[in-house]
Design an enzyme around this catalytic site. Structure first.
Site, PDB file in Angstrom:
ATOM      1  N   ASN A  75       1.191  -1.011  -0.243  1.00 59.04           N
ATOM      2  CA  ASN A  75       0.003   0.157  -0.332  1.00 59.04           C
ATOM      3  C   ASN A  75       0.693   1.394  -0.016  1.00 59.04           C
ATOM      4  OD1 ASN A  75      -1.672   2.285   0.644  1.00 59.04           O
ATOM      5  ND2 ASN A  75      -2.617   1.304   2.723  1.00 59.04           N
ATOM      6  N   LYS A  97       0.155   4.171  -0.513  1.00 59.42           N
ATOM      7  CA  LYS A  97      -0.550   5.670  -0.504  1.00 59.42           C
ATOM      8  C   LYS A  97       0.014   6.604  -0.618  1.00 59.42           C
ATOM      9  CE  LYS A  97       0.051   3.402   4.655  1.00 59.42           C
ATOM     10  NZ  LYS A  97      -0.277   3.716   6.055  1.00 59.42           N
ATOM     11  N   HIS A 116      -9.532   1.792   4.317  1.00 58.34           N
ATOM     12  CA  HIS A 116      -8.109   1.403   4.781  1.00 58.34           C
ATOM     13  C   HIS A 116      -8.818   2.246   6.305  1.00 58.34           C
ATOM     14  CE1 HIS A 116      -3.889   2.269   6.557  1.00 58.34           C
ATOM     15  NE2 HIS A 116      -4.009   1.599   6.232  1.00 58.34           N
ATOM     16  N   GLU A 129      -6.789   4.544   7.474  1.00 62.51           N
ATOM     17  CA  GLU A 129      -6.735   6.276   7.219  1.00 62.51           C
ATOM     18  C   GLU A 129      -7.852   6.965   6.364  1.00 62.51           C
ATOM     19  OE1 GLU A 129      -2.968   5.465   5.592  1.00 62.51           O
ATOM     20  OE2 GLU A 129      -1.899   4.773   7.465  1.00 62.51           O
ATOM     21  N   GLU A 186      -5.374  -4.926  10.433  1.00 59.40           N
ATOM     22  CA  GLU A 186      -4.953  -3.994  10.871  1.00 59.40           C
ATOM     23  C   GLU A 186      -5.141  -3.230  12.252  1.00 59.40           C
ATOM     24  OE1 GLU A 186      -2.488  -2.668   6.743  1.00 59.40           O
ATOM     25  OE2 GLU A 186      -4.416  -1.331   7.224  1.00 59.40           O
ATOM     26  N   GLY A 226       2.113   2.389  10.445  1.00 58.59           N
ATOM     27  CA  GLY A 226       2.791   2.738  10.223  1.00 58.59           C
ATOM     28  C   GLY A 226       4.041   3.139  12.018  1.00 58.59           C
ATOM     29  N   SER A 275       2.987  -2.221  10.037  1.00 57.58           N
ATOM     30  CA  SER A 275       4.442  -2.096  10.733  1.00 57.58           C
ATOM     31  C   SER A 275       4.995  -4.068  10.310  1.00 57.58           C
ATOM     32  CB  SER A 275       4.812  -2.292  11.396  1.00 57.58           C
ATOM     33  OG  SER A 275       4.739  -0.407  12.009  1.00 57.58           O
TER      34      SER A 275
END
Ligand code: PGA
Length: 248
Positions: A10, A12, A95, A97, A165, A171, A211
């Site tokens: 991904n 991003k 996702h 985010e 996730e 991250g 991560s």
């Protein structure tokens, strides 16, 4: 039938035509013996160039989002047909985010997922709890809601890929332990069994994300319910090939 492992990147909001093309050119020879399915989900504007860059290799190019409408007045959005124009097969949906910064919720995740399926795109549906939710013991409730609402009306669940996730692991460098990831993904599969039947649930690929890197991928991939990874930071470098080749 055994579930085929799947390593998806991904990107991003990272990379350009030049840097993405170079990375894919460098990755190509390194992933040529991959036993798993491999995909890189990239910003929409990079899709045409990255499809060209990845041609003839194991790397499939995916998208990071799609809109549920076929077309219309939705400034800034991308339709399934536009993705299919370039041969895109996978699309990330929901996702964390997008949930956190762009108002994505279980209902919009549901509409996007159904639209992807209707268009024969494979949705990679992201679910996961925040740190507060985990600390408060709400993880299972949160995941249950995300699955029940997000997958409402899905007829053929094996066409979907789920990415678990935990938001606190994305991250942050704070990966879930192998046991934490396995235990939660096992719960997700159990929930899918209740919703769709055991046989169907056993055919759904469930990825871990947060991560995941070249150092910890082997332990995670050895867990019985973990079928792959959704890789953010480590998909922006050659380390991605090490994850794809986790067996070596
Ligand atoms: P990360 O991102 O690997 O950088 O933690 C994973 C993701 O957000 O999909």
């Amino acid at each position: 039938m055994a579930r085929k492992p799947f390593i998806a990147g991904n990107w991003k909001m990272n990379m350009t035509v030049a840097s993405g093309t170079k990375l894919i050119a460098d990755l190509k020879p390194l992933v040529k013996e991959a036993k798993c399915d491999v995909c890189l989900c990239v910003p929409a504007i990079l899709i045409p160039a990255m499809v060209k860059a990845a041609k003839g290799s194991k790397i499939k190019i995916g998208a990071e989002n799609l809109h549920w409408a076929a077309s219309g007045a939705y400034t800034g959005e991308i339709s399934a047909e536009m993705l299919k124009d370039y041969g895109v097969k996978y699309v990330i949906i929901g996702h964390s985010e997008r949930r956190q910064y762009f108002g994505e919720n279980n209902d919009t995740v549901n509409m996007r997922t159904l639209t992807a399926l209707k268009n024969e795109l494979t949705p990679i549906v992201c679910i996961g709890e925040t740190l507060t939710e985990r600390t408060n013991g709400e993880t299972e409730n949160v995941l249950t809601r995300q699955l029940e609402f997000g997958l409402h009306g899905v007829e053929d669940v094996k066409q979907i890929v789920i990415a678990y996730e935990p938001v606190w692991a994305i991250g942050t460098g704070q990966t879930a332990t192998d046991e934490q990831a396995q235990e939660t993904i096992k719960f997700i599969r159990k929930k899918l069994s209740k919703m769709f039947g055991v046989k169907e649930a056993n055919r759904v690929r469930i990825l871990y994300g947060g991560s995941m890197n070249a150092g910890n991928c082997k332990g995670l991939m050895a867990q019985p319910d973990i079928d792959g990874g959704l890789i953010g930071g480590a998909s922006l470098k050659l380390d991605f090939a090490k994850i794809v080749n986790y067996e070596k």
